[in-house]
Write an enzyme that holds these catalytic residues in place. Structure first.
Site: not given
Length: 439
Positions: A365, A308
């Site tokens: 995600d 991330h």
């Protein structure tokens, strides 16, 4: 005021300037450069604003190095395990989780704002059936300002609150209508007897011809997805909402601008990119090959859904969603090779020292895309669901900005690198083969 300062020195002239330094309750100290240009004649250059605090905020705190995400001081894992989405909405909007009476009142206010104006049904008919759902959402959310004139005065606290309630309440309705329109199915009206998440699932997947039962497992998974995406500090779409709102635009237009920003694949489309990556891998036997490609800096292939930009440790939201992902897949018993491939990729990657040493763990995600696919949502709807969840964050940030006494219109500056002053030549004297040189 602050007693701490930061001194700048011009190496060429020796001139010094002292700037105040402010500290938040958590996180890095901040140098106040508001007077920098007036005092020194210099701007700062910070492409993408990665080192610039654009505002003061009391809403969300992130420590990417430690994997911390807090809303109003509440840890995201604690919120996801022990509250509902609407309780989190209350905390984001008002600063605290609600007590029993506040919870009942807030849920009532949201529940009785879920229906949309009947003429919006005709508005949908202006879109092609194959229009991208995010294109539709940009249009219909912006159009809400033409239906609800009684809550557009941004300086009236009561109207700001009504707009906030309307947006949180109506976004699931509009999202479900967008899905139904693309499928050619009739719109399903809200059901006030259901919870926020159950009502959303009912509007998305029920049909008038038969009874639809909302699975408690799916309801809770949806609620967690909404909680985990509710706000994420000053990201691209939130900054877009704030900059649009700084011009005193109405809240519906501001949220529509946030939806447009979220639509970008580098922002809200990450979970869809995970499934596209899985299709590219194709089969479990191909996983080792693609993991090696992911390690090769000269190979354009990237392992989507791992790591991330903000979290340099484990994404705290991923921990919560993994358990929901397992529960949803177990209950649905979906026979989907892509979902089996995702689970195998997760297992192998987590055992690979390369990814563990670089803290490239599955992020939110990765799991949200798998869950939403298993539930039956088309991939082009994934970002729409992100928008449903993030609406409360956007409206909370917008509300905080409007209520800030020092609020002014946003006006970033630039480092100009173009031509200097030029003379306009007569048309017959201009060289068509090149730009006129700077004079």
């Amino acid at each position: 005021m602050t007693d701490k300062t930061f001194t700048l020195t011009n190496d060429q002239t020796g001139e010094k300037w002292t700037l105040p330094v402010f500290e938040g309750t958590q996180g890095p100290s901040t140098i106040d450069i508001r007077s920098l240009y007036a005092d020194t004649g210099f701007f700062t250059l910070d492409p993408s604003f990665t080192s610039t605090a654009s505002c003061k905020s009391r809403i969300t705190y992130i420590d990417g190095d430690e994997g911390i995400l807090q809303h109003r001081g509440y840890d995201i894992k604690d919120l996801a395990e022990n509250t509902s989405y609407l309780e989190v909405c209350h905390a984001l909007l008002y600063g605290d989780l609600p007590n029993t009476a506040e919870k009942a009142e807030f849920e009532n206010n949201i529940t009785y704002h879920t229906m949309v104006h009947e003429q919006l049904h005709y508005f949908y008919r202006g879109f092609r059936r194959d229009a991208h759902p995010m294109a539709i959402m940009c249009g219909v959310v912006g159009a809400l300002s033409s239906f609800y004139h009684d809550s557009l005065d941004i300086w009236d606290p009561e109207q700001r609150e009504i707009s906030a309630h309307r947006l949180i309440a109506k976004m699931p309705t509009l999202a479900a209508m967008t899905l139904k329109y693309s499928l050619g199915q009739p719109f399903v009206y809200p059901n006030n007897e259901l919870s926020y998440s159950a009502n959303f699932l009912n509007m998305c997947f029920s049909v008038p011809a038969e009874k639809y039962h909302v699975s408690p497992t799916l309801e809770r998974a949806m609620d967690k997805i909404l909680i985990l995406h509710a706000d994420h500090e000053q990201n691209a779409s939130t900054s877009t909402v704030r900059i649009a709102g700084s011009s005193q635009a109405n809240p519906f237009a501001c949220i529509a601008s946030g939806i447009a920003s979220l639509w970008g694949p580098a922002h809200g489309g990450a979970n869809q990119a995970v499934l596209e990556m899985l299709r590219q891998i194709g089969h479990k036997d191909n996983i080792p090959e693609f993991l090696e490609r992911a390690k090769d800096k000269n190979d354009p292939f990237r392992l989507m859904g791992f790591g991330h930009r903000v979290y340099k440790n484990y994404d705290p939201r991923a921990t919560v969603l993994k358990s929901s992902c397992d529960a949803v897949l177990d209950e649905l018993g979906v026979d989907d090779p892509l979902l089996d491939l995702a689970r195998e990729l997760e297992r192998i990657a987590l055992e690979d020292p390369y990814f563990a040493e670089r803290k490239l763990f599955p992020n939110v995600d990765f799991y949200s895309g798998i869950i939403l696919k298993a539930m039956g949502f088309p991939e082009e709807m994934f970002t729409v669901l992100f928008a449903v969840s993030r609406t409360v964050g956007w409206i909370s940030q917008w509300k905080e900005m409007i209520e800030e006494p020092s609020h002014r219109i946003g006006r970033p500056r630039q480092l100009y690198t173009g031509a200097t002053e030029r003379k306009v030549r007569p048309l017959d004297q201009r060289d068509p083969s090149r730009q006129e040189a700077a004079e």
